[in-house]
Design a protein around this motif. Structure first.
Motif, PDB file in Angstrom:
ATOM      1  N   THR A   2       0.850  -1.183   0.000  1.00 22.58           N
ATOM      2  CA  THR A   2       0.000   0.000   0.000  1.00 22.58           C
ATOM      3  C   THR A   2       0.888   1.236   0.000  1.00 22.58           C
ATOM      4  N   TYR A   3       0.548   2.196  -0.821  1.00 21.42           N
ATOM      5  CA  TYR A   3       1.290   3.442  -0.895  1.00 21.42           C
ATOM      6  C   TYR A   3       0.385   4.562  -0.410  1.00 21.42           C
ATOM      7  N   GLN A   4       0.825   5.324   0.589  1.00 25.61           N
ATOM      8  CA  GLN A   4       0.052   6.440   1.110  1.00 25.61           C
ATOM      9  C   GLN A   4       0.264   7.661   0.232  1.00 25.61           C
ATOM     10  N   ASP A   5      -0.831   8.287  -0.167  1.00 25.52           N
ATOM     11  CA  ASP A   5      -0.788   9.526  -0.948  1.00 25.52           C
ATOM     12  C   ASP A   5       0.111   9.408  -2.182  1.00 25.52           C
ATOM     13  N   VAL A   6       0.038   8.266  -2.849  1.00 24.09           N
ATOM     14  CA  VAL A   6       0.771   8.034  -4.091  1.00 24.09           C
ATOM     15  C   VAL A   6      -0.254   7.686  -5.158  1.00 24.09           C
ATOM     16  N   SER A   7      -0.116   8.286  -6.335  1.00 25.30           N
ATOM     17  CA  SER A   7      -0.990   7.930  -7.460  1.00 25.30           C
ATOM     18  C   SER A   7      -0.251   6.946  -8.353  1.00 25.30           C
ATOM     19  N   ILE A   8      -0.836   5.776  -8.542  1.00 25.22           N
ATOM     20  CA  ILE A   8      -0.324   4.790  -9.488  1.00 25.22           C
ATOM     21  C   ILE A   8      -1.431   4.595 -10.505  1.00 25.22           C
ATOM     22  N   ALA A  25       7.817   7.436  -2.225  1.00 22.85           N
ATOM     23  CA  ALA A  25       7.446   8.385  -1.169  1.00 22.85           C
ATOM     24  C   ALA A  25       6.056   8.974  -1.409  1.00 22.85           C
ATOM     25  N   PRO A  26       5.415   9.402  -0.332  1.00 22.06           N
ATOM     26  CA  PRO A  26       4.142  10.100  -0.482  1.00 22.06           C
ATOM     27  C   PRO A  26       4.273  11.297  -1.429  1.00 22.06           C
ATOM     28  N   GLY A  27       3.211  11.542  -2.155  1.00 27.64           N
ATOM     29  CA  GLY A  27       3.165  12.650  -3.094  1.00 27.64           C
ATOM     30  C   GLY A  27       3.606  12.307  -4.505  1.00 27.64           C
ATOM     31  N   CYS A  28       4.107  11.097  -4.707  1.00 27.71           N
ATOM     32  CA  CYS A  28       4.576  10.719  -6.044  1.00 27.71           C
ATOM     33  C   CYS A  28       3.412  10.349  -6.951  1.00 27.71           C
ATOM     34  N   ASP A  39      15.168  -2.031  -4.925  1.00 23.62           N
ATOM     35  CA  ASP A  39      15.842  -1.055  -4.064  1.00 23.62           C
ATOM     36  C   ASP A  39      15.933   0.337  -4.674  1.00 23.62           C
ATOM     37  N   VAL A  40      15.069   0.635  -5.619  1.00 24.48           N
ATOM     38  CA  VAL A  40      14.978   1.986  -6.166  1.00 24.48           C
ATOM     39  C   VAL A  40      14.277   2.854  -5.128  1.00 24.48           C
ATOM     40  N   SER A  41      14.645   4.128  -5.081  1.00 26.38           N
ATOM     41  CA  SER A  41      13.898   5.068  -4.242  1.00 26.38           C
ATOM     42  C   SER A  41      13.438   6.242  -5.098  1.00 26.38           C
ATOM     43  N   ILE A  42      12.132   6.488  -5.017  1.00 22.85           N
ATOM     44  CA  ILE A  42      11.508   7.617  -5.706  1.00 22.85           C
ATOM     45  C   ILE A  42      11.024   8.539  -4.580  1.00 22.85           C
ATOM     46  N   TRP A  43      11.623   9.703  -4.459  1.00 18.42           N
ATOM     47  CA  TRP A  43      11.431  10.554  -3.294  1.00 18.42           C
ATOM     48  C   TRP A  43      10.226  11.477  -3.445  1.00 18.42           C
ATOM     49  N   TYR A  44       9.937  12.188  -2.413  1.00 14.05           N
ATOM     50  CA  TYR A  44       8.707  12.954  -2.245  1.00 14.05           C
ATOM     51  C   TYR A  44       8.414  13.865  -3.436  1.00 14.05           C
ATOM     52  N   ASN A  45       7.158  13.752  -3.895  1.00 14.95           N
ATOM     53  CA  ASN A  45       6.591  14.630  -4.926  1.00 14.95           C
ATOM     54  C   ASN A  45       7.256  14.532  -6.299  1.00 14.95           C
TER      55      ASN A  45
END
Length: 184
Positions: A2-8, A25-28, A39-45
């Motif tokens: 589950t992703y919080q505040d993420v649009s997929i 991250a949230p906002g993405c 292990d990729v990281s996609i950061w806020y917004n």
């Protein structure tokens, strides 16, 4: 997961594919034909929009806060369009614009830098903060380019290449910490 505040969002029957170990991250906003590796990281917004072509992000790469990754669809002079291909262990700084280009393994895109259609940044190469890499330019392996338009500055030495890889390791660990904090 589950992703919080993420649009997929699925577009044109293409749904993003996200490895379970990735941190989003949230906002993405992750849209369309996007593949995100381990292990990729996609950061806020951040916004990753592949509605007209595709985006692939290799293992352990990171896209930092507020960045935009897009691609370009088919054109008469380029029927395959301009997908965005991001290799493994790539660092993309805050608020970067990465569009229809290829970033080889261990490439680095600095803060607020722009990479345009048809460009390629080589392995262990760096586009400096605020730089503009205009269409169809190539930064060879282990070179630093800066400016707008970007031009070669110098070679990347072993210490600087090692420092970039320390940055990759930091973002993998930090992504795990943020993911654990969000998932509670």
């Amino acid at each position: 997961m589950t992703y919080q505040d993420v649009s997929i969002i699925s577009v044109n029957a293409k749904t993003p594919v996200i490895h379970p170990s990735a941190f989003i991250a949230p906002g993405c906003r992750i849209i369309g034909n996007v593949t995100i590796g381990a292990d990729v990281s996609i950061w806020y917004n951040c916004v990753l929009r592949a509605d007209v072509s595709h985006i692939i992000i290799g293992a352990r790469s990171n896209i930092q806060d507020g960045s935009v990754v897009h691609c370009d669809g088919p054109m008469p002079h380029r029927p395959e369009g301009f997908p965005t291909i991001i290799g493994e262990d790539v660092l993309i700084g805050h608020m970067a614009m990465v569009h229809g280009c290829t970033l080889a393994d261990r490439a680095f895109v600095g803060l607020k830098a722009t990479v345009m259609n048809g460009c390629r940044i080589g392995s262990d190469a760096m586009l400096a903060a605020g730089a503009l890499l205009t269409e169809n330019k190539e930064i060879p392996d282990r070179e630093l380019w800066a400016g707008a338009p970007a031009r070669r500055v110098r070679d990347i030495d072993d210490a600087q290449a090692a420092g970039m890889q320390m940055g990759v390791a930091h973002y993998v660990m930090n992504g795990r910490l943020h993911k654990a904090a969000i998932e509670g």
